[in-house]
Design a protein around this motif. Structure first.
Motif, PDB file in Angstrom:
ATOM      1  N   ASN A 174       3.914  10.901  -0.971  1.00  0.00           N
ATOM      2  CA  ASN A 174       4.104  11.350  -1.694  1.00  0.00           C
ATOM      3  C   ASN A 174       3.193  12.839  -3.154  1.00  0.00           C
ATOM      4  OD1 ASN A 174       6.062   9.866  -2.941  1.00  0.00           O
ATOM      5  ND2 ASN A 174       4.898   7.437  -2.640  1.00  0.00           N
ATOM      6  N   GLY A 175       2.654  13.202  -2.042  1.00  0.00           N
ATOM      7  CA  GLY A 175       1.187  14.034  -1.974  1.00  0.00           C
ATOM      8  C   GLY A 175       2.547  15.376  -1.631  1.00  0.00           C
ATOM      9  N   LEU A 176       2.218  15.326  -0.837  1.00  0.00           N
ATOM     10  CA  LEU A 176       3.169  16.774  -0.085  1.00  0.00           C
ATOM     11  C   LEU A 176       4.320  16.619  -0.948  1.00  0.00           C
ATOM     12  CD1 LEU A 176       3.180  15.623   3.892  1.00  0.00           C
ATOM     13  CD2 LEU A 176       2.247  17.914   2.799  1.00  0.00           C
ATOM     14  N   ARG A 177       5.490  15.693  -1.056  1.00  0.00           N
ATOM     15  CA  ARG A 177       6.299  16.024  -2.156  1.00  0.00           C
ATOM     16  C   ARG A 177       5.830  16.336  -3.542  1.00  0.00           C
ATOM     17  NH1 ARG A 177       8.041   9.934  -0.465  1.00  0.00           N
ATOM     18  NH2 ARG A 177       9.313  10.115   1.400  1.00  0.00           N
ATOM     19  N   ALA A 178       5.309  15.768  -4.609  1.00  0.00           N
ATOM     20  CA  ALA A 178       4.332  16.553  -5.195  1.00  0.00           C
ATOM     21  C   ALA A 178       3.842  17.352  -5.969  1.00  0.00           C
ATOM     22  CB  ALA A 178       3.411  15.691  -6.508  1.00  0.00           C
ATOM     23  N   ALA A 179       3.270  18.185  -4.495  1.00  0.00           N
ATOM     24  CA  ALA A 179       2.641  19.488  -4.427  1.00  0.00           C
ATOM     25  C   ALA A 179       3.949  20.241  -4.445  1.00  0.00           C
ATOM     26  CB  ALA A 179       1.525  19.635  -3.164  1.00  0.00           C
ATOM     27  N   ALA A 180       5.260  20.138  -3.054  1.00  0.00           N
ATOM     28  CA  ALA A 180       6.391  21.092  -2.762  1.00  0.00           C
ATOM     29  C   ALA A 180       6.802  20.953  -4.415  1.00  0.00           C
ATOM     30  CB  ALA A 180       6.301  20.702  -2.118  1.00  0.00           C
TER      31      ALA A 180
ATOM     32  N   ALA B 107       8.811  14.614   3.758  1.00  0.00           N
ATOM     33  CA  ALA B 107       7.873  15.373   3.039  1.00  0.00           C
ATOM     34  C   ALA B 107       6.817  16.047   3.718  1.00  0.00           C
ATOM     35  CB  ALA B 107       7.197  13.126   3.002  1.00  0.00           C
ATOM     36  N   LEU B 108       6.961  15.688   5.095  1.00  0.00           N
ATOM     37  CA  LEU B 108       6.350  16.526   5.946  1.00  0.00           C
ATOM     38  C   LEU B 108       7.263  17.836   6.608  1.00  0.00           C
ATOM     39  CD1 LEU B 108       3.489  16.599   7.952  1.00  0.00           C
ATOM     40  CD2 LEU B 108       4.798  15.957   9.797  1.00  0.00           C
ATOM     41  N   ASP B 109       7.892  17.728   6.448  1.00  0.00           N
ATOM     42  CA  ASP B 109       9.027  19.035   6.090  1.00  0.00           C
ATOM     43  C   ASP B 109       9.339  19.825   4.760  1.00  0.00           C
ATOM     44  OD1 ASP B 109      10.882  18.109   8.624  1.00  0.00           O
ATOM     45  OD2 ASP B 109      12.103  17.427   7.988  1.00  0.00           O
ATOM     46  N   LYS B 110       8.218  19.903   3.902  1.00  0.00           N
ATOM     47  CA  LYS B 110       8.423  20.485   2.823  1.00  0.00           C
ATOM     48  C   LYS B 110       6.575  20.559   2.931  1.00  0.00           C
ATOM     49  CE  LYS B 110      10.562  16.867  -0.366  1.00  0.00           C
ATOM     50  NZ  LYS B 110      11.057  18.231  -0.396  1.00  0.00           N
ATOM     51  N   ALA B 111       5.747  20.861   4.060  1.00  0.00           N
ATOM     52  CA  ALA B 111       4.436  21.171   4.075  1.00  0.00           C
ATOM     53  C   ALA B 111       5.320  22.826   5.155  1.00  0.00           C
ATOM     54  CB  ALA B 111       3.775  20.695   5.032  1.00  0.00           C
TER      55      ALA B 111
ATOM     56  N   THR C 201       0.537  -1.220  -0.017  1.00  0.00           N
ATOM     57  CA  THR C 201      -0.277   0.036   0.186  1.00  0.00           C
ATOM     58  C   THR C 201       0.614   1.299   0.273  1.00  0.00           C
ATOM     59  OG1 THR C 201      -1.524  -0.410   0.906  1.00  0.00           O
ATOM     60  CG2 THR C 201      -1.862   1.361   1.170  1.00  0.00           C
ATOM     61  N   ARG C 202       1.415   1.418   0.808  1.00  0.00           N
ATOM     62  CA  ARG C 202       2.614   2.538   0.844  1.00  0.00           C
ATOM     63  C   ARG C 202       3.515   2.812  -0.295  1.00  0.00           C
ATOM     64  NH1 ARG C 202       3.337   0.973   6.909  1.00  0.00           N
ATOM     65  NH2 ARG C 202       2.762   3.417   7.685  1.00  0.00           N
ATOM     66  N   ALA C 203       3.869   1.892  -1.446  1.00  0.00           N
ATOM     67  CA  ALA C 203       4.169   2.268  -2.071  1.00  0.00           C
ATOM     68  C   ALA C 203       3.561   2.683  -3.808  1.00  0.00           C
ATOM     69  CB  ALA C 203       5.156   0.259  -2.660  1.00  0.00           C
ATOM     70  N   VAL C 204       2.580   2.290  -3.291  1.00  0.00           N
ATOM     71  CA  VAL C 204       1.516   2.958  -4.439  1.00  0.00           C
ATOM     72  C   VAL C 204       0.863   4.056  -4.750  1.00  0.00           C
ATOM     73  CG1 VAL C 204       0.945   0.365  -5.381  1.00  0.00           C
ATOM     74  CG2 VAL C 204      -0.433   1.415  -3.729  1.00  0.00           C
ATOM     75  N   GLN C 205       0.778   4.625  -2.784  1.00  0.00           N
ATOM     76  CA  GLN C 205      -0.208   5.850  -2.627  1.00  0.00           C
ATOM     77  C   GLN C 205       0.909   6.858  -3.317  1.00  0.00           C
ATOM     78  OE1 GLN C 205       0.722   5.698   1.947  1.00  0.00           O
ATOM     79  NE2 GLN C 205      -1.828   5.232   1.855  1.00  0.00           N
ATOM     80  N   GLY C 206      -0.409   7.079  -4.288  1.00  0.00           N
ATOM     81  CA  GLY C 206       0.331   8.643  -4.637  1.00  0.00           C
ATOM     82  C   GLY C 206      -0.054   7.977  -6.277  1.00  0.00           C
TER      83      GLY C 206
ATOM     84  N   ASN D 231       5.643  12.862  -8.729  1.00  0.00           N
ATOM     85  CA  ASN D 231       5.877  13.892  -9.379  1.00  0.00           C
ATOM     86  C   ASN D 231       5.082  14.967  -9.303  1.00  0.00           C
ATOM     87  OD1 ASN D 231       8.376  12.129 -11.549  1.00  0.00           O
ATOM     88  ND2 ASN D 231       6.605  11.106 -11.173  1.00  0.00           N
ATOM     89  N   PRO D 232       5.496  16.355  -9.886  1.00  0.00           N
ATOM     90  CA  PRO D 232       4.636  17.565  -9.994  1.00  0.00           C
ATOM     91  C   PRO D 232       3.508  17.271 -11.080  1.00  0.00           C
ATOM     92  CG  PRO D 232       6.883  18.549 -10.874  1.00  0.00           C
ATOM     93  CD  PRO D 232       7.131  16.060 -10.325  1.00  0.00           C
ATOM     94  N   ASP D 233       3.293  16.977 -11.845  1.00  0.00           N
ATOM     95  CA  ASP D 233       2.340  16.576 -13.141  1.00  0.00           C
ATOM     96  C   ASP D 233       0.982  16.965 -12.732  1.00  0.00           C
ATOM     97  OD1 ASP D 233       5.141  15.580 -13.365  1.00  0.00           O
ATOM     98  OD2 ASP D 233       3.974  14.772 -15.316  1.00  0.00           O
ATOM     99  N   VAL D 234       0.621  16.640 -12.233  1.00  0.00           N
ATOM    100  CA  VAL D 234      -0.806  16.849 -12.011  1.00  0.00           C
ATOM    101  C   VAL D 234      -1.218  18.531 -10.957  1.00  0.00           C
ATOM    102  CG1 VAL D 234      -1.046  15.401  -9.235  1.00  0.00           C
ATOM    103  CG2 VAL D 234      -3.310  15.598 -11.257  1.00  0.00           C
ATOM    104  N   TYR D 235      -0.432  18.818 -10.121  1.00  0.00           N
ATOM    105  CA  TYR D 235      -0.659  20.103 -10.051  1.00  0.00           C
ATOM    106  C   TYR D 235      -0.399  21.165 -10.163  1.00  0.00           C
ATOM    107  CZ  TYR D 235      -1.569  18.419  -5.237  1.00  0.00           C
ATOM    108  OH  TYR D 235      -1.924  17.919  -3.487  1.00  0.00           O
ATOM    109  N   LEU D 236       0.807  20.743 -11.247  1.00  0.00           N
ATOM    110  CA  LEU D 236       0.671  21.447 -12.005  1.00  0.00           C
ATOM    111  C   LEU D 236      -0.250  21.970 -13.149  1.00  0.00           C
ATOM    112  CD1 LEU D 236       5.472  20.942 -13.193  1.00  0.00           C
ATOM    113  CD2 LEU D 236       3.741  22.605 -11.415  1.00  0.00           C
ATOM    114  N   ALA D 237      -0.565  20.333 -13.635  1.00  0.00           N
ATOM    115  CA  ALA D 237      -2.094  21.334 -14.746  1.00  0.00           C
ATOM    116  C   ALA D 237      -2.973  21.509 -13.679  1.00  0.00           C
ATOM    117  CB  ALA D 237      -2.391  19.450 -14.804  1.00  0.00           C
ATOM    118  N   ALA D 238      -3.252  20.603 -12.385  1.00  0.00           N
ATOM    119  CA  ALA D 238      -4.469  21.746 -12.336  1.00  0.00           C
ATOM    120  C   ALA D 238      -3.646  23.102 -12.397  1.00  0.00           C
ATOM    121  CB  ALA D 238      -4.244  21.143 -10.434  1.00  0.00           C
TER     122      ALA D 238
END
Length: 231
Positions: free
Chosen positions: A177-183, A203-207, A48-53, A151-158
């Protein structure tokens, strides 16, 4: 990570869906586990951790390979997504406490988008079911961009769909992975740490802010959005 009040310079907000708007991540894990078990494979928290995001095509390929039965990623994705839609119809996908109010109040102040790893069919069904679809200026599935999170792709598209510079966007995420992507997209990230799978420290440090609940998220977003006079 800082919990200080945000500068009022943001002009848009981008939300994740699973674990931010609705309580559904446990259902994805339930369906991945069941799919694997029906084929004699033992899916666990490591998988589950491997596929999250991951985008749906990415996790479907991973799941199909893990199950080891030679099924296509497309068939694997359909089986799991069908299960999610059934769960929604059965009333098993509820909004997180405070999510509808947050979406309505924030969207009244600024354009909002969704950047989700869920497939398009699930995004549209969930938001329509809970009466939230009309509040979003744009929604993007990571299946619609080249690479899923981190990767940031989905956030850049938004951000492009909102017509907003990424650095003027606030993003709300719950997973590593979500935190990493948005950052990585250059957005200021608000963390709502997933209680079942807490984000990794890096990842949390990126918030810029870590919230205890969606009421804190809503307050932070409303303080961080610039007024029309300041845009």
């Amino acid at each position: 990570m800082s919990n200080a009040s945000p500068p009022s310079t943001a002009t848009a907000v981008v939300f994740d869906m699973d674990g931010v708007i609705v309580e559904s991540e446990h259902l994805w894990e339930e369906l991945w586990t069941a799919f694997a078990a029906e084929r004699g494979a033992d899916w666990g928290s490591e998988q589950t951790r491997a596929v999250q995001g991951m985008s749906a095509p990415e996790w479907a390929r991973y799941l199909a390979d893990f199950a080891g039965t030679g099924e296509s990623a497309e068939a694997t994705e359909k089986a799991v997504v069908d299960g999610m839609v059934r769960a929604l119809e059965q009333g098993r996908i509820d909004p997180l406490d405070g999510a509808p109010e947050m979406v309505r109040e924030v969207s009244a102040r600024a354009p909002i988008a969704m950047a989700s790893s869920a497939p398009r069919r699930v995004i549209d069904a969930v938001l329509a079911h809970h009466g939230l679809l009309g509040h979003f200026t744009a929604t993007v599935s990571s299946a619609e961009v080249p690479r899923g999170k981190p990767n940031p792709d989905v956030y850049l598209a938004a951000a492009r769909k909102l017509g907003a510079a990424p650095e003027r966007c606030l993003a709300v995420e719950d997973s590593s992975n979500g935190l990493r992507a948005a950052a990585a997209a250059g957005m200021r990230v608000v963390a709502l740490p997933n209680p079942t799978y807490p984000p990794a420290a890096d990842a949390l440090d990126k918030a810029v802010f870590a919230a205890k609940d969606l009421y804190q998220v809503r307050e932070y977003l409303l303080r961080g959005l610039s007024t029309k006079e300041n845009r």
